[in-house]
Write a protein that holds these residues in place. Structure first.
Motif, PDB file in Angstrom:
ATOM      1  N   LEU A   1       0.825  -1.206   0.000  1.00 48.23           N
ATOM      2  CA  LEU A   1       0.000   0.000   0.000  1.00 48.23           C
ATOM      3  C   LEU A   1       0.862   1.260   0.000  1.00 48.23           C
ATOM      4  O   LEU A   1       0.587   2.214  -0.749  1.00 48.23           O
ATOM      5  CB  LEU A   1      -0.943   0.008   1.201  1.00 48.23           C
ATOM      6  N   LEU A   2       1.903   1.275   0.819  1.00 46.76           N
ATOM      7  CA  LEU A   2       2.798   2.437   0.855  1.00 46.76           C
ATOM      8  C   LEU A   2       3.490   2.644  -0.492  1.00 46.76           C
ATOM      9  O   LEU A   2       3.569   3.770  -0.985  1.00 46.76           O
ATOM     10  CB  LEU A   2       3.846   2.261   1.956  1.00 46.76           C
TER      11      LEU A   2
ATOM     12  N   TRP B   1      -7.223 -11.272 -14.104  1.00 40.68           N
ATOM     13  CA  TRP B   1      -7.720  -9.927 -13.821  1.00 40.68           C
ATOM     14  C   TRP B   1      -6.631  -9.114 -13.122  1.00 40.68           C
ATOM     15  O   TRP B   1      -6.440  -7.936 -13.412  1.00 40.68           O
ATOM     16  CB  TRP B   1      -8.965  -9.997 -12.935  1.00 40.68           C
ATOM     17  N   ALA B   2      -5.894  -9.767 -12.207  1.00 36.53           N
ATOM     18  CA  ALA B   2      -4.857  -9.071 -11.457  1.00 36.53           C
ATOM     19  C   ALA B   2      -3.592  -8.857 -12.289  1.00 36.53           C
ATOM     20  O   ALA B   2      -2.970  -7.810 -12.217  1.00 36.53           O
ATOM     21  CB  ALA B   2      -4.527  -9.857 -10.188  1.00 36.53           C
TER      22      ALA B   2
ATOM     23  N   PHE C   1      -2.098 -11.877   0.003  1.00 36.49           N
ATOM     24  CA  PHE C   1      -2.955 -12.644   0.917  1.00 36.49           C
ATOM     25  C   PHE C   1      -3.296 -14.032   0.377  1.00 36.49           C
ATOM     26  O   PHE C   1      -3.376 -14.996   1.149  1.00 36.49           O
ATOM     27  CB  PHE C   1      -4.224 -11.850   1.265  1.00 36.49           C
ATOM     28  N   TYR C   2      -3.475 -14.142  -0.923  1.00 37.22           N
ATOM     29  CA  TYR C   2      -3.729 -15.459  -1.506  1.00 37.22           C
ATOM     30  C   TYR C   2      -2.497 -16.352  -1.330  1.00 37.22           C
ATOM     31  O   TYR C   2      -2.616 -17.528  -0.968  1.00 37.22           O
ATOM     32  CB  TYR C   2      -4.106 -15.322  -2.979  1.00 37.22           C
TER      33      TYR C   2
ATOM     34  N   ILE D   1      -2.721  -1.990  -7.287  1.00 43.10           N
ATOM     35  CA  ILE D   1      -2.587  -2.177  -5.839  1.00 43.10           C
ATOM     36  C   ILE D   1      -3.449  -3.347  -5.373  1.00 43.10           C
ATOM     37  O   ILE D   1      -2.999  -4.197  -4.594  1.00 43.10           O
ATOM     38  CB  ILE D   1      -2.956  -0.885  -5.087  1.00 43.10           C
ATOM     39  N   ILE D   2      -4.689  -3.411  -5.859  1.00 43.73           N
ATOM     40  CA  ILE D   2      -5.592  -4.499  -5.466  1.00 43.73           C
ATOM     41  C   ILE D   2      -5.025  -5.851  -5.905  1.00 43.73           C
ATOM     42  O   ILE D   2      -5.059  -6.824  -5.155  1.00 43.73           O
ATOM     43  CB  ILE D   2      -7.003  -4.272  -6.041  1.00 43.73           C
ATOM     44  N   SER D   3      -4.480  -5.902  -7.111  1.00 37.22           N
ATOM     45  CA  SER D   3      -3.930  -7.175  -7.592  1.00 37.22           C
ATOM     46  C   SER D   3      -2.727  -7.602  -6.756  1.00 37.22           C
ATOM     47  O   SER D   3      -2.555  -8.782  -6.463  1.00 37.22           O
ATOM     48  CB  SER D   3      -3.549  -7.080  -9.067  1.00 37.22           C
ATOM     49  N   ARG D   4      -1.909  -6.651  -6.340  1.00 40.03           N
ATOM     50  CA  ARG D   4      -0.760  -6.992  -5.500  1.00 40.03           C
ATOM     51  C   ARG D   4      -1.215  -7.472  -4.117  1.00 40.03           C
ATOM     52  O   ARG D   4      -0.658  -8.419  -3.570  1.00 40.03           O
ATOM     53  CB  ARG D   4       0.169  -5.794  -5.366  1.00 40.03           C
ATOM     54  N   LEU D   5      -2.225  -6.817  -3.574  1.00 39.20           N
ATOM     55  CA  LEU D   5      -2.760  -7.245  -2.274  1.00 39.20           C
ATOM     56  C   LEU D   5      -3.362  -8.643  -2.377  1.00 39.20           C
ATOM     57  O   LEU D   5      -3.188  -9.478  -1.484  1.00 39.20           O
ATOM     58  CB  LEU D   5      -3.799  -6.246  -1.764  1.00 39.20           C
TER      59      LEU D   5
END
Length: 196
Positions: A25-26, A118-119, A46-47, A38-42
């Motif tokens: 995020l930073l 998608w990511a 977590f996955y 950012i969403i794809s990296r997150l």
């Protein structure tokens, strides 16, 4: 825990994932990355933590030879014959245990096939997504095999080519779902344009 051992469990994996997510995020904020990036990296962080916790943990690193690698059992818990374990489960009277193992291995990498393209747009090809799923599954099995030699907890997991087959089939299932949902989305957008 002695001074030479390191205990890693699911909670540890998710705490590390949380710390890495903060860094993601930073980094995204500093570099002004797109929200999708950012969403794809997150998702990846977590996955990945979830897959590791499901397949490799708990784990306690100890001096070599302290695990079960020298135990004769490990030789019997390795299957390199395709479809042997699947057939055994289907023909067994294990019922729920058999189906949990089969479906668990099938569903483990479905999110990679369904959300990976998608990511990460580079995965949006059958060959690439299946190749990635195959490599991830082989990596998991290789780590499960090596884990038995240094894991003081002696929590062994079988190493099985059928897990690779089921994991890769799960990636294919996930990608097929992605392709269908994308096609429906495109068709709906075309209909809206015609009506508008």
């Amino acid at each position: 825990m002695s001074g030479t051992q390191l205990h890693i469990h699911s909670g540890t994996a998710f705490l590390l994932a949380l710390a890495l997510a903060v860094l993601v995020l930073l980094h995204g904020w500093i570099t002004r990355a797109r929200r999708r990036t950012i969403i794809s990296r997150l998702f990846g962080v977590f996955y990945g933590a979830w897959v590791v916790s499901m397949t490799l943990l708990p784990f306690e690193v100890a001096p070599p030879g302290s695990g079960v690698g020298l135990d004769p059992y490990w030789r019997e818990s390795v299957n390199l014959v395709p479809l042997r374990t699947i057939r055994l489960y289907l023909e067994s009277d294990l019922g729920r245990v058999a189906w949990e193992n089969l479906l668990g291995n099938l569903l483990l990498l479905v999110p990679l096939g369904a959300l990976g393209p998608w990511a990460w747009r580079k995965l949006d090809r059958w060959g690439r997504v299946l190749g990635t799923g195959l490599c991830v599954s082989l990596g998991i099995e290789a780590l499960q095999f090596s884990k038995r030699f240094i894991d003081a907890l002696q929590t062994t997991r079988s190493v099985d080519i059928d897990d690779v087959i089921l994991n890769t089939a799960g990636v294919a299932l996930g990608y097929a779902l992605f392709v269908v949902v994308r096609a429906i989305g495109r068709a709906l957008r075309r209909l809206r344009r015609k009506d508008g």
